[in-house]
Design a protein around this motif. Structure first.
Motif, PDB file in Angstrom:
ATOM      1  N   GLY A   1       0.808  -1.211   0.000  1.00 25.24           N
ATOM      2  CA  GLY A   1       0.000   0.000   0.000  1.00 25.24           C
ATOM      3  C   GLY A   1       0.838   1.257   0.000  1.00 25.24           C
ATOM      4  N   TRP A   2       0.158   2.377   0.114  1.00 28.13           N
ATOM      5  CA  TRP A   2       0.797   3.687   0.163  1.00 28.13           C
ATOM      6  C   TRP A   2       0.652   4.277   1.568  1.00 28.13           C
ATOM      7  N   ASN A   3       1.411   5.314   1.852  1.00 30.35           N
ATOM      8  CA  ASN A   3       1.140   6.170   2.995  1.00 30.35           C
ATOM      9  C   ASN A   3       0.374   7.367   2.442  1.00 30.35           C
ATOM     10  N   ALA A   4      -0.932   7.266   2.387  1.00 36.65           N
ATOM     11  CA  ALA A   4      -1.749   8.232   1.645  1.00 36.65           C
ATOM     12  C   ALA A   4      -2.873   8.797   2.500  1.00 36.65           C
ATOM     13  N   LYS A   5      -2.600   8.991   3.766  1.00 40.44           N
ATOM     14  CA  LYS A   5      -3.649   9.458   4.682  1.00 40.44           C
ATOM     15  C   LYS A   5      -3.780  10.977   4.643  1.00 40.44           C
ATOM     16  N   ILE A   6      -5.008  11.440   4.764  1.00 41.32           N
ATOM     17  CA  ILE A   6      -5.256  12.844   5.039  1.00 41.32           C
ATOM     18  C   ILE A   6      -5.059  13.057   6.531  1.00 41.32           C
ATOM     19  N   ASN A   7      -4.838  14.310   6.958  1.00 41.90           N
ATOM     20  CA  ASN A   7      -4.743  14.530   8.400  1.00 41.90           C
ATOM     21  C   ASN A   7      -5.999  15.193   8.943  1.00 41.90           C
ATOM     22  N   ALA A   8      -6.134  15.172  10.244  1.00 45.28           N
ATOM     23  CA  ALA A   8      -7.377  15.612  10.881  1.00 45.28           C
ATOM     24  C   ALA A   8      -7.618  17.108  10.721  1.00 45.28           C
ATOM     25  N   ILE A   9      -6.559  17.898  10.670  1.00 41.46           N
ATOM     26  CA  ILE A   9      -6.723  19.347  10.466  1.00 41.46           C
ATOM     27  C   ILE A   9      -7.354  19.603   9.109  1.00 41.46           C
ATOM     28  N   GLN A  10      -6.849  18.926   8.078  1.00 40.80           N
ATOM     29  CA  GLN A  10      -7.414  19.091   6.741  1.00 40.80           C
ATOM     30  C   GLN A  10      -8.872  18.652   6.704  1.00 40.80           C
ATOM     31  N   ALA A  11      -9.176  17.540   7.356  1.00 40.75           N
ATOM     32  CA  ALA A  11     -10.553  17.049   7.376  1.00 40.75           C
ATOM     33  C   ALA A  11     -11.479  18.034   8.075  1.00 40.75           C
TER      34      ALA A  11
END
Length: 423
Positions: free
Chosen positions: A246-256
């Motif tokens: 897989g990738w390291n493709a997470k959004i972060n909580a601030i952006q969300a």
């Protein structure tokens, strides 16, 4: 007759006129970001983090799909969606020749091969009449783009794909919440992909992406792919066990959190944008020298980008002078204070990464894409702010002013192109 600003006249958009800011940032946006800072939970791997799953639920509900996954950006969202749908090395993916390069790079990152097809001269979207010619034994997927916010001809794309067992992933990066024949983009294909780049109609404070689907197996695979191939448990310790590459493709909580607040204003902002843009286009449509973007009655338009085409014949010029005319019109508009640009200068198939055979690709002939890029210019961002109406009125005045001086501009074009004409 007023003098063009490029020749010493007063600009239609006076100097010092502040460009309408985008995105609009309010105290509610700031408080949402600060709220995440107070929790200390910043990623999907943080126990108890709520902003990311809340954004996923809210966007799935807005689009009308069963599942949504938030990721780091729109391009990785395309790669993950294609992979989760079964596209892999050596497969061919049909993409339009007119789009942002990320559309074509996403399959390349999987070892798949983009196959470029031409676009429609009015909608600028994939020309479905070209799909049959693009087919090969290796064709696995079609990647239609809802370019500039206008939905592609999805019923035709889906009928073609379903008859041949092909995957359809929508590139909806520029069409957040836009209607298509009673449904919404992102809920039409096997998966839909959105960008949350700060310039988009639904932005975050940086980069982000969303994947939507009704397929639970596809959603499950996509969730694993965005997190190093791991399955994060709902509770308990993280296992640190990868099932796939897989990738390291997470959004972060601030952006969300930022996007969640922007989402509450999406429909209201779009309604105001619709009014402002329609008023501008109605004015410009009265000028024979310019073709304005349109939307069909059976679908909406996000108006993310406004693309105008020059009509050489209306200026008393010939088709071969279109590029020079577009160039002088852009110079005149910039002098009038209008920030026009080209947004893509070459078909994707001509970009060095593809044309230079750096990666495997295939292309049909794309004369319409070349013509559109030759004779068009765009407005970006200036019209996105719901309060942009007054500035767009000035933009309309600037275009009218340019048209008023069409004979002068045509003489400039003639002088510059005369030596280039065949004898």
């Amino acid at each position: 007759m007023s003098t063009l600003a490029m020749f010493g006249g007063r600009p239609a958009v006076p100097g010092g006129t502040p460009p309408p800011a985008w995105p609009v940032i309010t105290e509610e946006d700031r408080e949402a970001v600060l709220g995440v800072l107070r929790t200390g939970r910043f990623t999907a791997a943080a126990a108890g983090e709520q902003e990311i799953p809340a954004l996923e639920r809210e966007w799935a509900q807005r689009v009308g799909t069963a599942h949504c996954l938030a990721v780091a950006n729109g391009t990785i969202a395309l790669s993950i969606a294609l992979t989760a749908a079964g596209v892999g090395p050596g497969d061919e993916v049909v993409v339009p020749a007119l789009s942002f390069v990320g559309t074509a790079l996403a399959p390349v990152h999987l070892g798949a091969v983009p196959v470029f097809v031409d676009v429609d001269p009015t909608t600028f979207n994939l020309d479905t009449a070209q799909l049959t010619a693009a087919l090969s034994p290796r064709t696995a997927a079609v990647l239609p783009v809802h370019l500039h916010g206008l939905p592609a001809d999805m019923d035709e794309v889906l009928a073609f794909a379903r008859a041949r067992g092909l995957v359809v992933v929508e590139d909806a990066a520029q069409s957040h919440g836009v209607a298509y024949r009673g449904r919404v983009t992102g809920a039409l294909g096997d998966a839909g992909v959105f960008s949350l780049n700060v310039s988009k109609n639904l932005p975050t404070c940086g980069e982000g992406g969303l994947i939507t689907t009704d397929d639970p197996a596809l959603a499950d695979r996509a969730g694993v792919l965005r997190q190093f191939g791991e399955r994060l448990p709902d509770r308990g310790e993280r296992p640190y066990v990868s099932e796939v590459a897989g990738w390291n493709a997470k959004i972060n909580a601030i952006q969300a959190a930022f996007t969640r607040v922007q989402l509450t204003r999406l429909d209201q902002a779009q309604a105001r944008r619709e009014e402002n843009v329609r008023r501008l286009l109605t004015s410009v449509a009265e000028l024979p020298g310019f073709a304005v973007p349109t939307a069909a009655p059976d679908r909406g338009h996000g108006w993310h980008i406004l693309r105008f085409r020059v009509r050489p014949a209306a200026f008393g010029l010939v088709r071969s002078q279109a590029s020079a005319l577009r160039e002088i019109v852009m110079r005149a508009l910039r002098a009038e204070g209008v920030a026009v640009s080209r947004y893509q200068t070459t078909p994707l198939s001509d970009q060095p990464v593809f044309a230079g055979r750096t990666v495997a690709s295939r292309s049909l002939d794309v004369p319409v894409t070349r013509a559109v890029l030759d004779d068009s210019f765009v407005l970006q961002r200036v019209h996105l702010n719901p309060a942009a109406g007054p500035v767009l009125e000035m933009v309309a005045q600037a275009l009218a002013k340019v048209w008023e001086h069409r004979d002068l501009l045509a003489r400039v074009v003639d002088a510059r192109t005369r030596d280039r004409e065949p004898v």
